[in-house]
Design a protein around this motif. Structure first.
Motif, PDB file in Angstrom:
ATOM      1  N   LYS A   1      22.128 -28.066   1.085  1.00 20.77           N
ATOM      2  CA  LYS A   1      21.919 -27.110  -0.016  1.00 20.77           C
ATOM      3  C   LYS A   1      21.148 -27.747  -1.158  1.00 20.77           C
ATOM      4  O   LYS A   1      20.297 -27.093  -1.767  1.00 20.77           O
TER       5      LYS A   1
ATOM      6  N   THR B   1      17.601 -26.435  -2.493  1.00 20.27           N
ATOM      7  CA  THR B   1      17.393 -26.106  -3.904  1.00 20.27           C
ATOM      8  C   THR B   1      16.197 -26.860  -4.471  1.00 20.27           C
ATOM      9  O   THR B   1      15.390 -26.283  -5.214  1.00 20.27           O
TER      10      THR B   1
ATOM     11  N   ASP C   1      12.946 -25.032  -6.008  1.00 16.90           N
ATOM     12  CA  ASP C   1      12.518 -25.321  -7.370  1.00 16.90           C
ATOM     13  C   ASP C   1      11.064 -25.769  -7.398  1.00 16.90           C
ATOM     14  O   ASP C   1      10.292 -25.363  -8.272  1.00 16.90           O
TER      15      ASP C   1
END
Length: 79
Positions: free
Chosen positions: A51, A55, A59
């Protein structure tokens, strides 16, 4: 806490990361149902690693495409 034996997730694509996250989540559900504490801990660490990598990629993608992640609540005519 990330899993100490999972490395180089930056080379995986977003699709691969998402597929692995889905697979680990279903395995985690099974581990909870069977009450296997050590397996639950290992899967949670692996999930956190994947995860976090997902992420970071999202981003970077948002920054590359100049997508604003903050919502302005000002009226259009306000200074």
């Amino acid at each position: 806490m990330e899993h100490p034996f999972i490395n180089n997730l930056s080379e995986k694509s977003l699709e691969d990361l998402q597929t692995t996250i889905t697979s680990l989540t279903s395995k985690l559900t099974f581990a909870y149902r069977s009450g296997n504490g050590p397996l639950i801990n290992q899967l949670n660490m692996a999930l956190e690693s994947y995860k976090n990598a997902y992420t970071k990629k999202m981003d970077a993608l948002a920054k590359k495409q100049n997508i604003q992640t903050k919502v302005s609540i000002k009226k259009e005519n306000e200074a």
